[in-house]
Design a protein around this motif. Sequence first.
Motif, PDB file in Angstrom:
ATOM      1  N   GLY A  53       0.767  -1.233   0.000  1.00 49.27           N
ATOM      2  CA  GLY A  53       0.000   0.000   0.000  1.00 49.27           C
ATOM      3  C   GLY A  53       0.799   1.285   0.000  1.00 49.27           C
ATOM      4  O   GLY A  53       0.232   2.374   0.080  1.00 49.27           O
ATOM      5  N   ARG A  54       2.109   1.166  -0.111  1.00 46.81           N
ATOM      6  CA  ARG A  54       2.925   2.383  -0.161  1.00 46.81           C
ATOM      7  C   ARG A  54       2.764   3.039  -1.527  1.00 46.81           C
ATOM      8  O   ARG A  54       2.899   2.383  -2.549  1.00 46.81           O
ATOM      9  N   THR A  55       2.502   4.331  -1.532  1.00 42.76           N
ATOM     10  CA  THR A  55       2.244   5.042  -2.775  1.00 42.76           C
ATOM     11  C   THR A  55       3.329   6.076  -3.072  1.00 42.76           C
ATOM     12  O   THR A  55       4.015   6.563  -2.172  1.00 42.76           O
ATOM     13  N   ASN A  56       3.430   6.388  -4.350  1.00 43.18           N
ATOM     14  CA  ASN A  56       4.370   7.404  -4.822  1.00 43.18           C
ATOM     15  C   ASN A  56       3.699   8.147  -5.963  1.00 43.18           C
ATOM     16  O   ASN A  56       3.097   7.512  -6.844  1.00 43.18           O
ATOM     17  N   TYR A  57       3.778   9.475  -5.933  1.00 44.05           N
ATOM     18  CA  TYR A  57       3.118  10.284  -6.947  1.00 44.05           C
ATOM     19  C   TYR A  57       4.091  11.276  -7.580  1.00 44.05           C
ATOM     20  O   TYR A  57       4.993  11.791  -6.909  1.00 44.05           O
ATOM     21  N   ALA A  58       3.854  11.572  -8.836  1.00 41.32           N
ATOM     22  CA  ALA A  58       4.556  12.692  -9.456  1.00 41.32           C
ATOM     23  C   ALA A  58       4.089  13.975  -8.793  1.00 41.32           C
ATOM     24  O   ALA A  58       2.921  14.100  -8.403  1.00 41.32           O
ATOM     25  N   ASP A  59       4.985  14.922  -8.678  1.00 40.83           N
ATOM     26  CA  ASP A  59       4.625  16.188  -8.035  1.00 40.83           C
ATOM     27  C   ASP A  59       3.439  16.860  -8.728  1.00 40.83           C
ATOM     28  O   ASP A  59       2.613  17.507  -8.078  1.00 40.83           O
ATOM     29  N   SER A  60       3.361  16.703 -10.027  1.00 41.17           N
ATOM     30  CA  SER A  60       2.327  17.393 -10.803  1.00 41.17           C
ATOM     31  C   SER A  60       0.918  16.882 -10.527  1.00 41.17           C
ATOM     32  O   SER A  60      -0.060  17.555 -10.871  1.00 41.17           O
ATOM     33  N   VAL A  61       0.797  15.699  -9.909  1.00 39.18           N
ATOM     34  CA  VAL A  61      -0.538  15.140  -9.666  1.00 39.18           C
ATOM     35  C   VAL A  61      -0.866  14.993  -8.188  1.00 39.18           C
ATOM     36  O   VAL A  61      -1.987  14.618  -7.838  1.00 39.18           O
ATOM     37  N   THR A  66      -5.390   9.794  -7.061  1.00 38.52           N
ATOM     38  CA  THR A  66      -5.247   8.781  -6.027  1.00 38.52           C
ATOM     39  C   THR A  66      -5.147   7.411  -6.675  1.00 38.52           C
ATOM     40  O   THR A  66      -6.018   7.026  -7.454  1.00 38.52           O
ATOM     41  N   ILE A  67      -4.089   6.683  -6.326  1.00 36.02           N
ATOM     42  CA  ILE A  67      -3.917   5.325  -6.830  1.00 36.02           C
ATOM     43  C   ILE A  67      -4.346   4.339  -5.762  1.00 36.02           C
ATOM     44  O   ILE A  67      -4.146   4.572  -4.560  1.00 36.02           O
ATOM     45  N   SER A  68      -4.961   3.240  -6.206  1.00 34.90           N
ATOM     46  CA  SER A  68      -5.370   2.186  -5.274  1.00 34.90           C
ATOM     47  C   SER A  68      -5.276   0.847  -5.995  1.00 34.90           C
ATOM     48  O   SER A  68      -5.199   0.800  -7.221  1.00 34.90           O
ATOM     49  N   ARG A  69      -5.291  -0.218  -5.218  1.00 34.32           N
ATOM     50  CA  ARG A  69      -5.224  -1.539  -5.823  1.00 34.32           C
ATOM     51  C   ARG A  69      -6.029  -2.539  -5.017  1.00 34.32           C
ATOM     52  O   ARG A  69      -6.258  -2.349  -3.817  1.00 34.32           O
ATOM     53  N   ASP A  70      -6.443  -3.587  -5.700  1.00 34.06           N
ATOM     54  CA  ASP A  70      -7.150  -4.699  -5.071  1.00 34.06           C
ATOM     55  C   ASP A  70      -6.321  -5.941  -5.378  1.00 34.06           C
ATOM     56  O   ASP A  70      -6.356  -6.460  -6.496  1.00 34.06           O
ATOM     57  N   ASN A  71      -5.566  -6.407  -4.400  1.00 37.23           N
ATOM     58  CA  ASN A  71      -4.667  -7.539  -4.628  1.00 37.23           C
ATOM     59  C   ASN A  71      -5.427  -8.814  -4.965  1.00 37.23           C
ATOM     60  O   ASN A  71      -4.960  -9.628  -5.761  1.00 37.23           O
ATOM     61  N   ALA A  72      -6.583  -8.984  -4.390  1.00 39.10           N
ATOM     62  CA  ALA A  72      -7.360 -10.200  -4.645  1.00 39.10           C
ATOM     63  C   ALA A  72      -7.840 -10.263  -6.089  1.00 39.10           C
ATOM     64  O   ALA A  72      -7.973 -11.351  -6.659  1.00 39.10           O
ATOM     65  N   LYS A  73      -8.085  -9.095  -6.677  1.00 45.32           N
ATOM     66  CA  LYS A  73      -8.588  -9.048  -8.059  1.00 45.32           C
ATOM     67  C   LYS A  73      -7.507  -8.672  -9.067  1.00 45.32           C
ATOM     68  O   LYS A  73      -7.779  -8.551 -10.257  1.00 45.32           O
ATOM     69  N   ASN A  74      -6.288  -8.451  -8.577  1.00 46.42           N
ATOM     70  CA  ASN A  74      -5.183  -8.054  -9.460  1.00 46.42           C
ATOM     71  C   ASN A  74      -5.525  -6.812 -10.274  1.00 46.42           C
ATOM     72  O   ASN A  74      -5.270  -6.755 -11.489  1.00 46.42           O
ATOM     73  N   THR A  75      -6.107  -5.835  -9.615  1.00 46.12           N
ATOM     74  CA  THR A  75      -6.473  -4.612 -10.307  1.00 46.12           C
ATOM     75  C   THR A  75      -5.815  -3.400  -9.652  1.00 46.12           C
ATOM     76  O   THR A  75      -5.510  -3.406  -8.452  1.00 46.12           O
ATOM     77  N   VAL A  76      -5.604  -2.387 -10.457  1.00 45.50           N
ATOM     78  CA  VAL A  76      -5.087  -1.115  -9.968  1.00 45.50           C
ATOM     79  C   VAL A  76      -5.930  -0.014 -10.597  1.00 45.50           C
ATOM     80  O   VAL A  76      -6.338  -0.114 -11.756  1.00 45.50           O
ATOM     81  N   HIS A  77      -6.200   1.011  -9.794  1.00 45.17           N
ATOM     82  CA  HIS A  77      -7.062   2.096 -10.235  1.00 45.17           C
ATOM     83  C   HIS A  77      -6.355   3.431 -10.057  1.00 45.17           C
ATOM     84  O   HIS A  77      -5.475   3.580  -9.195  1.00 45.17           O
ATOM     85  N   LEU A  78      -6.772   4.397 -10.865  1.00 44.87           N
ATOM     86  CA  LEU A  78      -6.271   5.757 -10.722  1.00 44.87           C
ATOM     87  C   LEU A  78      -7.455   6.703 -10.771  1.00 44.87           C
ATOM     88  O   LEU A  78      -8.075   6.868 -11.826  1.00 44.87           O
ATOM     89  N   GLN A  79      -7.769   7.285  -9.633  1.00 40.37           N
ATOM     90  CA  GLN A  79      -8.824   8.287  -9.563  1.00 40.37           C
ATOM     91  C   GLN A  79      -8.191   9.637  -9.839  1.00 40.37           C
ATOM     92  O   GLN A  79      -7.286  10.063  -9.114  1.00 40.37           O
ATOM     93  N   MET A  80      -8.674  10.303 -10.880  1.00 43.08           N
ATOM     94  CA  MET A  80      -8.104  11.579 -11.296  1.00 43.08           C
ATOM     95  C   MET A  80      -9.152  12.674 -11.132  1.00 43.08           C
ATOM     96  O   MET A  80     -10.197  12.637 -11.791  1.00 43.08           O
ATOM     97  N   ASN A  81      -8.877  13.610 -10.256  1.00 39.12           N
ATOM     98  CA  ASN A  81      -9.775  14.735 -10.000  1.00 39.12           C
ATOM     99  C   ASN A  81      -9.107  16.040 -10.395  1.00 39.12           C
ATOM    100  O   ASN A  81      -7.890  16.100 -10.573  1.00 39.12           O
ATOM    101  N   SER A  82      -9.918  17.079 -10.526  1.00 36.05           N
ATOM    102  CA  SER A  82      -9.405  18.411 -10.870  1.00 36.05           C
ATOM    103  C   SER A  82      -8.477  18.350 -12.080  1.00 36.05           C
ATOM    104  O   SER A  82      -7.381  18.927 -12.078  1.00 36.05           O
TER     105      SER A  82
END
Length: 113
Positions: A53-61, A66-82
């Motif tokens: 669950g450790r995250t790293n972001y580019a300064d510009s974003v 917000t990045i998240s993942r579901d290990n059980a489903k092998n999925t990763v998501h990126l919620q992009m706002n503004s």
Amino acid sequence: QVQLVESGGGLVQPGGSLRLSCAASEGIFGVMGWYRQAPGKERELVATITNTGRTNYADSVKGRFTISRDNAKNTVHLQMNSLKPEDTAVYYCKVESLRNGYWGQGTQVTVSS
């Protein structure tokens, strides 16, 4: 062979939101992340997340994405706002196992009025 299926890209107005998703067909991945490439520019890191669950972001974003993942489903998501016009790019999912890295096919995000 690991297959990555991305979804969620599209056209959005400045200030709007989009959610990108990436599903891996199989495997166990230490790091999952998103990169982007705008026309005429090099591919750049957007955000990564480890299996703990450790995250790293580019300064510009930072503060907008917000990045998240579901290990059980092998999925990763990126919620992009503004979203801003400068966020316009092809967004690529990348996952890394102990031995290999795998890229998705890319999904277009266009921020324009």
